[in-house]
Design a protein around this motif. Structure first.
Motif, PDB file in Angstrom:
ATOM      1  N   ASP B 309     -14.586  -6.115  -5.860  1.00  0.00           N
ATOM      2  CA  ASP B 309     -13.355  -5.645  -5.234  1.00  0.00           C
ATOM      3  C   ASP B 309     -13.297  -6.139  -3.783  1.00  0.00           C
ATOM      4  O   ASP B 309     -12.279  -6.685  -3.330  1.00  0.00           O
ATOM      5  N   LYS B 313     -10.758  -8.995  -2.265  1.00  0.00           N
ATOM      6  CA  LYS B 313      -9.877  -8.671  -1.127  1.00  0.00           C
ATOM      7  C   LYS B 313     -10.049  -9.704  -0.016  1.00  0.00           C
ATOM      8  O   LYS B 313      -9.080 -10.089   0.639  1.00  0.00           O
ATOM      9  N   HIS B 392      -4.926 -11.184  -7.222  1.00  0.00           N
ATOM     10  CA  HIS B 392      -4.171  -9.960  -6.972  1.00  0.00           C
ATOM     11  C   HIS B 392      -4.262  -9.034  -8.191  1.00  0.00           C
ATOM     12  O   HIS B 392      -4.488  -7.831  -8.066  1.00  0.00           O
ATOM     13  N   LYS B 395      -7.620  -7.561  -8.285  1.00  0.00           N
ATOM     14  CA  LYS B 395      -7.724  -6.472  -7.310  1.00  0.00           C
ATOM     15  C   LYS B 395      -7.204  -5.177  -7.940  1.00  0.00           C
ATOM     16  O   LYS B 395      -7.831  -4.116  -7.806  1.00  0.00           O
TER      17      LYS B 395
END
Lengths: 493, 493
Positions: B309, B313, B392, B395
């Motif tokens: 994660d 990011k 994305h 994420k």
């Protein structure tokens, strides 16, 4: 650098001086820390006539007794330093202007009245000249119009091997450069101040007819630092090469002296002779021997040089921005990209999932490739350097044209008055014809100079942009190649 | 979007409402401009039980009479819009969280209690299950450990052809997408709210065992703009493809209904059935049929998904910066470089010097090349897009893992209490064994899901980075090629 006002003076060897500003000495430069208001005793090696109030620039020796070099070490009359294409500096260009733009000291050292006021061409216009053999500056009508006589073999020289020297029992240090002309292949040594002396002679003698570009910036602090010495040498090389390429300058006695003197005695004698040269300022035109009368083109030249000046400044600004980006944010960005890929690889490595060795290896390689690219994204620094340096030189050269052209404008105005002066019986009809002939000679010389400028400009920008593009192509090809190599590490699923 | 507090309510078809905030209608969206404090009459098409004080989100019809769609048009319960990888947006990711992170409305619509509190696994742990034929979710022990049963042909679908539809005599507009599964090749139509309905069913049913990534962001204003519709379609496609790739989700009744319903009747019946499904939440584990008992690995998974994660990011942040630079300052810079070369060429053109046609042409070509490159420096937008979109998505997916893992953690804690409960006579020894077996099943499912995640992740990042590098190689090669072409225009002197 220290400004001192001499408040007690005379023809004696000692003088008192009051310090005007605080000054902190730079270690190792034989300077002295002084404070405002302090009274100092100056000891001169020879008697110097001191004017009532004179702002002087000086290097200081140790103690409160100051030794002045017989030849001023005026390598310290400028507070500026240059280390690249700094934004404002690229726009100021002050140091590229000649004499007048410098300190007052500079002006008072110049015998030549300087260009802050346009030299009066009258003294030349009204005299009938027969140019003498050796001093004659021949102009031919070539394919492109009037052109100077170019030598069969073009003079060039190599400026190299900067060495630190000292005198006054080590109290004064300086850098000496070795200059080797291609004609003799025999090196001579010169300090920056000698270049400056040469520059001043050339301005005195030729600047009414030829734009003489300024020397690279002077420097006070850090002038013994390696980086600075390297840059100054490179710029002195550029300046010397440009002077060598000019047929009139390179053939002049003073320039030949600078390159070819055999010993200290010859140098000193030559210097004295050059300083006494009377064919300076507008008188230089009397040496010019035109083939044909020539029409006035100065307005066109004025227009062209102004436009090119703007264009060259734009190129410098853009180049400076590009340089800054390539060496700053872009490097940082590629480092971040590289790091992000490598981090992802590290995380993937901890999965304990058996099938991803190839991917993590490939991701690491990708990350490392971006980190390698960092070294290349600073490439424009290398590529741009040459383009920027020469464009900077052109900026200086173009800054000299308005003065050179102003002399012509003044001459034209004088000749326009001639009819009126004849009517007023101030000059004869004969005088008027001489004036017109002489103006034509000036115009002829300007055109020869302009054609010299054009041919140099074309030559320079052709090779400059070519080199730049070649390096840029290599740059992009290298990145593509490196990324292709990283790509090869991935498996096609 | 307009928040209204209903101050007078009942089971009647008319209600009064007071406007809480000013709202300016967007033209063409059938919205109404209202002002704070205004009292409005709401007309409902069917009788709705209104809670005493309820914050509602509504689309407004023309006039002061408001028509509610029977099925809420909840494509408007989110004030956010996404148009790229906006800095803060990329970091917030709020909309990627499920249920609980949305508005209260969203929660009240969910039968499932949401993940703001971890579902209690007790109800599952203490029951002895025999999984029934059709609902059974088989897990096999594969090479990498427990794996779901993957279908022979992987389901996929194409989301395409967004069309504006309307109902209520044109009072309400919406966008309908066409979804064509590869199994039937027969398209079905769905609005965004249908996707949202599907998402809610999947969360209800599977989220204790499988992380269900959020749908792409909702949008209020500008949702009929072409750019937005295109982006939403692309993201819905990404979401649907990911769901199709999941063997458990893609095989579920509700997902099959969504893709394969034949008519409105089948859809409505299927919907009702899905909404009544009782095997939701932790009960889903009762359908899981493990081959072997399995050790707990949730801590490792928790660690891995948290690290990934963070890494994902970082990649998004870096990618966003790169994107911004490529489309902003870099384009400007290349435009300036191009302009500078072209200006220099224009100035050179005015020289009236006969020998520079080749140079000015070459300089112009160089300038134009840099201007052409502008179109390519925005390339990363194209290259990065795919990498960024999928990252994305990851994420979002990674944001779901903590909740899924929390269910396991809660089950483990419960089983740890079992010995104590046996001593206290609260459960029998038999119950304890059942609990342990059930926990093992949960762990088995988590591992199958984690292995599914790993294999997808490896597949995705392998093709993503490969594609990115391929495009980057092309990009740098194209620039090199273009500059080489410009270089060819210069003459070697």
């Amino acid at each position: 650098m220290c400004f001192i006002i001499i408040i007690s003076f005379g023809t004696c060897v000692h003088s008192l001086a009051q310090v005007l500003y605080d000054f902190t000495a730079e270690p190792g430069n034989n300077e002295l820390t002084v404070q405002e208001g302090e009274i100092l005793t100056l000891v001169f090696q020879s008697i110097i006539l001191l004017l009532s109030v004179m702002v002087i620039l000086c290097h200081m020796a140790v103690g409160s007794v100051y030794s002045f070099d017989e030849e001023w070490d005026d390598d310290s009359d400028d507070g500026k330093s240059t280390g690249g294409y700094g934004g404002s500096q690229a726009d100021e260009g002050g140091t590229m202007q000649r004499g007048g733009a410098h300190s007052t000291m500079k002006l008072s050292l110049n015998k030549f009245p300087g260009f802050s006021k346009t030299p009066n061409p009258e003294v030349y216009l009204l005299t009938k000249h027969i140019s003498k053999g050796d001093d004659r500056l021949p102009i031919y009508t070539g394919e492109v119009g009037p052109v100077w006589l170019y030598p069969q073999i073009q003079l060039d020289c190599v400026v190299a091997d900067p060495k630190k020297g000292s005198k006054m029992y080590g109290l004064k240090s300086y850098i000496e450069y070795q200059i080797t002309p291609n004609t003799t292949n025999r090196p001579v040594n010169h300090r920056y101040k000698h270049f400056d002396w040469l520059y001043e002679r050339l301005v005195e003698k030729f600047a009414c007819a030829l734009p003489i570009p300024c020397l690279p910036d002077k420097q006070v602090t850090g002038r013994f630092e390696e980086e600075f010495i390297k840059m100054r040498m490179e710029r002195l090389q550029g300046w010397m090469s440009r002077m060598c390429r000019h047929p009139v300058i390179s053939n002049s006695d003073v320039f030949q002296l600078f390159l070819n003197y055999r010993d200290e005695k010859e140098w000193k004698l030559g210097k004295r002779k050059a300083e006494k040269d009377e064919i300076v300022g507008v008188k230089i035109f009397s040496n010019i021997d035109p083939e044909l009368p020539e029409e006035q083109k100065y307005e066109m030249y004025s227009q062209f040089t102004r436009s090119m000046d703007n264009s060259v400044k734009e190129l410098l600004t853009v180049g400076h921005l590009h340089w800054k980006r390539c060496t700053g944010p872009l490097q940082k960005e590629y480092r971040q990209i590289g790091k992000a890929f490598q981090n992802l690889s590290s995380v993937f490595n901890t999965s304990a999932y058996p099938r991803e060795y190839t991917l993590t290896e490939a991701l690491t390689a990708t990350g490392k490739t971006y980190e390698e690219i960092i070294n290349f994204v600073s490439q424009p620094k290398k590529d741009l350097h040459f383009l920027m340096e020469t464009t900077h030189e052109y900026k200086g050269l173009l800054g000299c044209f308005p003065d050179t052209i102003a002399v012509h404008k003044a001459a034209i105005d004088k000749v326009k008055e001639a009819d009126h002066l004849v009517v007023m019986n101030k000059i004869s009809q004969q005088d008027k014809l001489i004036m017109e002939k002489n103006l034509s000679t000036m115009s002829y010389a300007l055109q020869a100079e302009m054609n010299h400028f054009h041919s140099n400009r074309i030559y320079d920008y052709n090779r400059l942009v070519q080199f730049y593009l070649e390096e840029q192509v290599k740059f992009y090809e290298t990145i593509a190649e490196k990324l292709k190599k990283a790509l090869g590490q991935y498996t096609t699923m």
